[in-house]
Write an enzyme that holds these catalytic residues in place. Structure first.
Site, PDB file in Angstrom:
ATOM      1  CG  HIS A   1      15.839 -17.175  23.865  1.00 33.20           C
ATOM      2  ND1 HIS A   1      15.035 -17.238  22.751  1.00 33.20           N
ATOM      3  CD2 HIS A   1      17.087 -17.479  23.418  1.00 33.20           C
ATOM      4  CE1 HIS A   1      15.754 -17.562  21.692  1.00 33.20           C
ATOM      5  NE2 HIS A   1      17.003 -17.707  22.064  1.00 33.20           N
TER       6      HIS A   1
ATOM      7  CG  ASP B   1      11.966 -16.860  19.899  1.00 30.59           C
ATOM      8  OD1 ASP B   1      10.784 -16.972  20.289  1.00 30.59           O
ATOM      9  OD2 ASP B   1      12.883 -16.481  20.640  1.00 30.59           O
TER      10      ASP B   1
ATOM     11  CG  HIS C   1       8.291 -14.140  21.624  1.00 33.55           C
ATOM     12  ND1 HIS C   1       8.294 -15.453  22.043  1.00 33.55           N
ATOM     13  CD2 HIS C   1       7.085 -13.625  21.965  1.00 33.55           C
ATOM     14  CE1 HIS C   1       7.137 -15.731  22.631  1.00 33.55           C
ATOM     15  NE2 HIS C   1       6.381 -14.651  22.591  1.00 33.55           N
TER      16      HIS C   1
ATOM     17  CG  ASP D   1      13.673 -13.224  22.247  1.00 32.32           C
ATOM     18  OD1 ASP D   1      12.557 -12.945  22.725  1.00 32.32           O
ATOM     19  OD2 ASP D   1      14.113 -14.384  22.192  1.00 32.32           O
TER      20      ASP D   1
ATOM     21  CG  HIS E   1      12.413 -14.201  28.551  1.00 33.60           C
ATOM     22  ND1 HIS E   1      11.595 -15.309  28.486  1.00 33.60           N
ATOM     23  CD2 HIS E   1      11.565 -13.145  28.656  1.00 33.60           C
ATOM     24  CE1 HIS E   1      10.324 -14.946  28.538  1.00 33.60           C
ATOM     25  NE2 HIS E   1      10.288 -13.645  28.641  1.00 33.60           N
TER      26      HIS E   1
ATOM     27  CG  ASP F   1      11.964 -19.576  22.726  1.00 35.49           C
ATOM     28  OD1 ASP F   1      11.196 -20.461  23.152  1.00 35.49           O
ATOM     29  OD2 ASP F   1      12.070 -18.452  23.259  1.00 35.49           O
TER      30      ASP F   1
ATOM     31  CG  ASP G   1       8.508 -19.144  22.417  1.00 35.81           C
ATOM     32  OD1 ASP G   1       8.985 -18.938  21.285  1.00 35.81           O
ATOM     33  OD2 ASP G   1       8.680 -18.357  23.368  1.00 35.81           O
TER      34      ASP G   1
ATOM     35  CD  GLU H   1      12.226 -19.032  27.470  1.00 33.76           C
ATOM     36  OE1 GLU H   1      11.484 -19.500  28.365  1.00 33.76           O
ATOM     37  OE2 GLU H   1      12.733 -17.882  27.542  1.00 33.76           O
TER      38      GLU H   1
END
Length: 301
Positions: free
Chosen positions: A101, A124, A126, A128, A141, A228, A230, A273
């Site tokens: 990412h 996402d 996360h 980030d 990332h 992303d 994830d 990712e």
């Protein structure tokens, strides 16, 4: 989609984190048939190949910072920013395939050159939003959204020759369920709009996306989707480097993409990712292609 021409840009970047294999993500997504799906939907598709990412010995830490592989990540993102800017100048939709990412730094630098008021949907697990000071790992990332806000190392924030690329009030994070302490603080300080899994469970993906679309439509010119893999639950997208249990379902993600397509809001996108080494028979690569197809208008009937 506002444009009927799409440029696919691969970024085989694995230097923004420590798990090898994510550099093969663009190949996995291509192998799963992304170009064929877009052509079938009526788009003119130009595969621009891959951005050059230097193959080198991985540095544990940059000599003067706590950031891993800073120089190589910055150089790769400069090339990506230039390519994205070029594609938009040709009136093509940039579809960027990752790679980790950290490549969002370059994508946003290229996209924002063409938009004074860019909106961003950050799909996402996360935030980030880390910096060298707040990151537990030094992995870049985990920093691209902060960098794009102009917060972080100058070698990253100044990619493309300007900063910041985006405004905090123009960001919507969807699917968050793993935020570091520094990220939580920054979210509150900047007033960034976040839909955690709690909100998705509580009000449903339909309302989350409706609110997101209405929110960004009021205040932005163009909207970039940074997805992303994830963000999805690991049972549905196992081939990611930082899986977090309790994520967005495959069905909810399709709904989200379909609603974005109906809104005609998205003008650029990246899917990142995908790590084939950690995957199960390219399940995550295939899921990425399915979501891309929904974003570009594929429907059952």
């Amino acid at each position: 989609m506002k444009r009927k021409s799409v440029s696919i840009i691969g970024v085989p970047m694995d230097l923004g984190q420590t798990r090898r294999g994510v550099d093969m993500g663009p190949s996995a997504i291509r192998y799963a048939g992304v170009k064929e799906c877009l052509v079938k939907l009526g788009y003119s598709v130009y595969d621009e190949g891959n951005i050059k990412v230097e193959i080198q010995e991985r540095t544990i830490l940059d000599q003067k910072t706590s950031l891993k592989n800073l120089t190589a990540v910055a150089e790769g993102n400069e090339r990506l920013a230039h390519k994205v800017e070029e594609v938009i100048s040709q009136r093509r939709f940039p579809l960027v395939l990752g790679g980790d990412h950290s490549i969002a730094i370059g994508t946003l630098a290229g996209v924002a050159k063409h938009s004074q008021n860019l909106g961003v949907i950050w799909y996402d697990a996360h935030g980030d939003l880390n910096t060298a000071e707040t990151s537990p790992s030094g992995n870049i990332h985990g920093m691209p959204l902060a960098v794009s806000l102009g917060i972080g190392h100058p070698a990253l924030t100044n990619i493309g020759g300007y900063a910041p690329k985006i405004k905090p009030e123009n960001i919507v994070i969807i699917g968050a369920r793993d935020l570091d302490t520094g990220e939580r603080k920054l979210i509150k300080e900047k007033g960034i709009k976040v839909y955690t899994m709690h909100e998705i469970d509580r009000i449903g993906m339909t309302n989350v996306m409706k609110e997101t679309i209405d929110y960004l439509k009021e205040r932005t010119e163009h909207v970039h989707l940074s997805l992303d893999m994830d963000g999805l639950d690991p049972t549905e997208a196992p081939g990611v480097g930082t899986p977090v249990a309790g994520g967005i379902s495959y069905r909810e993600s399709h709904l989200a993409m379909e609603m974005l397509e109906e809104s005609k809001l998205i003008t650029s996108a990246e899917f990142v990712e995908v790590n084939p080494i950690l995957d199960e028979k390219n399940k995550t690569g295939a899921a990425a292609v399915a979501l891309i197809s929904s974003l570009f208008g594929e429907k059952l009937l």
